[in-house]
Design an enzyme around this catalytic site. Sequence first.
Site, PDB file in Angstrom:
ATOM      1  CG  ASN A   1      -0.536  -0.269   2.476  1.00  0.00           C
ATOM      2  OD1 ASN A   1       0.626  -0.617   2.650  1.00  0.00           O
ATOM      3  ND2 ASN A   1      -1.380  -0.104   3.471  1.00  0.00           N
TER       4      ASN A   1
ATOM      5  CD  GLU B   1       4.073  -2.210  13.096  1.00  0.00           C
ATOM      6  OE1 GLU B   1       2.907  -1.788  13.163  1.00  0.00           O
ATOM      7  OE2 GLU B   1       4.909  -2.016  13.989  1.00  0.00           O
TER       8      GLU B   1
ATOM      9  CB  CYS C   1      -2.463  -0.877   8.233  1.00  0.00           C
ATOM     10  SG  CYS C   1      -1.424   0.508   8.704  1.00  0.00           S
TER      11      CYS C   1
ATOM     12  CD  GLU D   1       7.308  -0.545  10.600  1.00  0.00           C
ATOM     13  OE1 GLU D   1       6.333   0.065  10.167  1.00  0.00           O
ATOM     14  OE2 GLU D   1       7.951  -1.341   9.928  1.00  0.00           O
TER      15      GLU D   1
HETATM   16  P1  NAD Z   1      -0.023  -9.512   2.533  1.00  0.00           P
HETATM   17  O1  NAD Z   1      -0.021 -10.089   3.894  1.00  0.00           O
HETATM   18  O2  NAD Z   1      -0.771 -10.215   1.466  1.00  0.00           O
HETATM   19  O3  NAD Z   1       1.476  -9.394   1.978  1.00  0.00           O
HETATM   20  C1  NAD Z   1       2.456  -8.656   2.682  1.00  0.00           C
HETATM   21  C2  NAD Z   1       3.822  -9.117   2.227  1.00  0.00           C
HETATM   22  O4  NAD Z   1       4.032 -10.459   2.668  1.00  0.00           O
HETATM   23  C3  NAD Z   1       4.009  -9.148   0.710  1.00  0.00           C
HETATM   24  O5  NAD Z   1       5.304  -8.705   0.416  1.00  0.00           O
HETATM   25  C4  NAD Z   1       3.844 -10.614   0.381  1.00  0.00           C
HETATM   26  O6  NAD Z   1       4.482 -11.010  -0.796  1.00  0.00           O
HETATM   27  C5  NAD Z   1       4.493 -11.251   1.590  1.00  0.00           C
HETATM   28  N1  NAD Z   1       4.130 -12.641   1.871  1.00  0.00           N
HETATM   29  C6  NAD Z   1       3.025 -13.318   1.481  1.00  0.00           C
HETATM   30  N2  NAD Z   1       3.057 -14.569   1.997  1.00  0.00           N
HETATM   31  C7  NAD Z   1       4.191 -14.663   2.733  1.00  0.00           C
HETATM   32  C8  NAD Z   1       4.778 -15.697   3.518  1.00  0.00           C
HETATM   33  N3  NAD Z   1       4.203 -16.879   3.683  1.00  0.00           N
HETATM   34  N4  NAD Z   1       5.952 -15.441   4.141  1.00  0.00           N
HETATM   35  C9  NAD Z   1       6.555 -14.238   4.025  1.00  0.00           C
HETATM   36  N5  NAD Z   1       6.049 -13.223   3.291  1.00  0.00           N
HETATM   37  C10 NAD Z   1       4.878 -13.434   2.654  1.00  0.00           C
HETATM   38  O7  NAD Z   1      -0.496  -8.003   2.674  1.00  0.00           O
HETATM   39  P2  NAD Z   1      -0.793  -6.933   1.525  1.00  0.00           P
HETATM   40  O8  NAD Z   1      -2.062  -7.315   0.840  1.00  0.00           O
HETATM   41  O9  NAD Z   1       0.421  -6.670   0.711  1.00  0.00           O
HETATM   42  O10 NAD Z   1      -1.038  -5.610   2.399  1.00  0.00           O
HETATM   43  C11 NAD Z   1      -2.238  -5.323   3.004  1.00  0.00           C
HETATM   44  C12 NAD Z   1      -2.232  -5.767   4.444  1.00  0.00           C
HETATM   45  O11 NAD Z   1      -1.160  -5.147   5.138  1.00  0.00           O
HETATM   46  C13 NAD Z   1      -3.482  -5.344   5.190  1.00  0.00           C
HETATM   47  O12 NAD Z   1      -3.874  -6.386   6.037  1.00  0.00           O
HETATM   48  C14 NAD Z   1      -3.012  -4.138   6.000  1.00  0.00           C
HETATM   49  O13 NAD Z   1      -3.802  -3.866   7.119  1.00  0.00           O
HETATM   50  C15 NAD Z   1      -1.629  -4.544   6.338  1.00  0.00           C
HETATM   51  N6  NAD Z   1      -0.796  -3.383   6.672  1.00  0.00           N
HETATM   52  C16 NAD Z   1      -0.446  -3.171   7.981  1.00  0.00           C
HETATM   53  C17 NAD Z   1       0.300  -2.043   8.336  1.00  0.00           C
HETATM   54  C18 NAD Z   1       0.676  -1.765   9.771  1.00  0.00           C
HETATM   55  O14 NAD Z   1       1.559  -0.926   9.996  1.00  0.00           O
HETATM   56  N7  NAD Z   1       0.061  -2.410  10.740  1.00  0.00           N
HETATM   57  C19 NAD Z   1       0.702  -1.145   7.341  1.00  0.00           C
HETATM   58  C20 NAD Z   1       0.341  -1.396   6.025  1.00  0.00           C
HETATM   59  C21 NAD Z   1      -0.406  -2.521   5.699  1.00  0.00           C
END
Ligand code: NAD
Length: 494
Positions: free
Chosen positions: A164, A262, A297, A474
């Site tokens: 995002n 996070e 998020c 963070e």
């Molecule tokens: P996602 O969990 O699908 O992917 C995040 C990252 O993890 C990507 O780089 C993905 O390729 C990687 N990934 C996927 N499977 C994995 C595995 N088994 N092992 C290691 N890495 C793996 O999330 P997304 O769709 O990219 O982002 C949206 C999500 O992120 C939402 O749930 C949002 O709330 C969260 N988010 C949280 C914060 C925060 O600070 N709390 C900030 C931004 C986004």
Amino acid sequence: MQAMSLNFDPNGLTLPFGHLIDGERVAAGGAEIPVARPSDGREVGRIHAADADLVDRAVQAAHRAFRTSGWAEADPLERAAVLKRWADLIDARRIEIARIEAATTTRPVEDLVNRDLVRAAGALRYFAEWADKVEGSLLATAAGRTSMVKPEPWGVIASIAPFNFPAINAIWKSAPALAVGNAVVLKPSEMTPCSAVVMAELALEAGLPRGLFNVIQGAGATGSALVRHPLVSKITFTGSSATGARVMADAAETGTKPVTLELGGKSPQLVLKDVRNLDAVALNVANGFLANAGQVCTAGTRLIVPETLHDDLLERVISIANGRRAGPTWQTGNTMPPIISEKQAQRIDAMLAETVSDGAEVMAGGGRDPSQNAGAYYRPTILRGVPEHSIGFRGEFFGPVLSVYTYADEEEGIAMANHPLYGLAASVYTDDAGKALSLPSRIDAGTVWVNAHGRQPDFATPQGGFKGSGFGKEMGRAGLESFLRFKTVWLQHG
Ligand code: NAD
């Protein structure tokens, strides 16, 4: 800066799709993953996912650089100087980076130039300033002994980022780690691979020794191989709660490595009866769930409002939401960016349909924006009557969808604000100074905003969730310290 001058043609850009390992671009890899431009769905390139061998190459490079580059042992002011030069380079190339990012993500070019990249450079300067302020301690002991606690870097940090805010994440998930002497291997989202490589190349240009900041491309299998690598000492992950749990399991199975998670949220916006300026509240509420088309998020996706204010507030929120203009990220003036991919938009469609079949009612929006014939744009959508067992209550839409709940008595409103699964962030709107001070302690969330919703451009405040939203912080001092381990040294000399 003149807004109109930022418009650009996304077809004329050269986009980086490779890995950056040991200071060199690497094009090799395993399975091809197409990368689409969210604003019109057009494929703009392909990444070759890093397989186990390439992940190993990147981690070995980071480990070697950590051991031999002298970075961890350098005068902290030397590290600070590199980080500051890096920030200056981001400033100098802001337009160029903004175009690459706008062409491959959901971030509008003017927001990138005026916000995201300002924050990325600001975070670098903030952590640069911390480099020489890290302290340990000398403890009170009996005569003849000296005992001290020394901060030291972990070694190789695996950073995994979501789609995002890719440019910001590339910095947030590397700068504090590097400031205190670690080496980093960053895996951006497979949907938004480009800006991390640009950022890492600027770090090299600023004087960061090669191998200290590596970027590898790929999806879940690459991320998992990175987490499981034996030379990784610590993991910092930002993404969904489901993936966070898998990361934790991988880390537990391969050396009980520490993780910072996070994760996702269902953040409430709780309005109290005493608010006087409903226009101001409505603007905050609307921005709270519409920013980046809800792909934030901490998006304030649950509005909890007194029955007596419901109609007046909702009328204002809907009017603001309807004023949003959907359109591509490379044209200024568009205030409703696309959903990251057609697949994600279909996921939102399916969640919405299931939530409605569970009994929710659509008060506004409720589907794709018909004014756009390419890309996946979503209309601001407002639901009421979302039942607790429904996916619309338990999962993140990660789109511009707000669920509205009403309460008669304040205790009921506070209880609604505390979600059973998540605790990332929350906001409370009140004109009562006493409640502004006391209510946050009753909200189970890592961040509580009062009379605002959303992170301000402020690097000193730590961010991180409770419960299913993760743990660890963070930014701020806590964010820096998560990249340090503390060693006790005990001397017997008497
Ligand atoms: P996602 O969990 O699908 O992917 C995040 C990252 O993890 C990507 O780089 C993905 O390729 C990687 N990934 C996927 N499977 C994995 C595995 N088994 N092992 C290691 N890495 C793996 O999330 P997304 O769709 O990219 O982002 C949206 C999500 O992120 C939402 O749930 C949002 O709330 C969260 N988010 C949280 C914060 C925060 O600070 N709390 C900030 C931004 C986004």
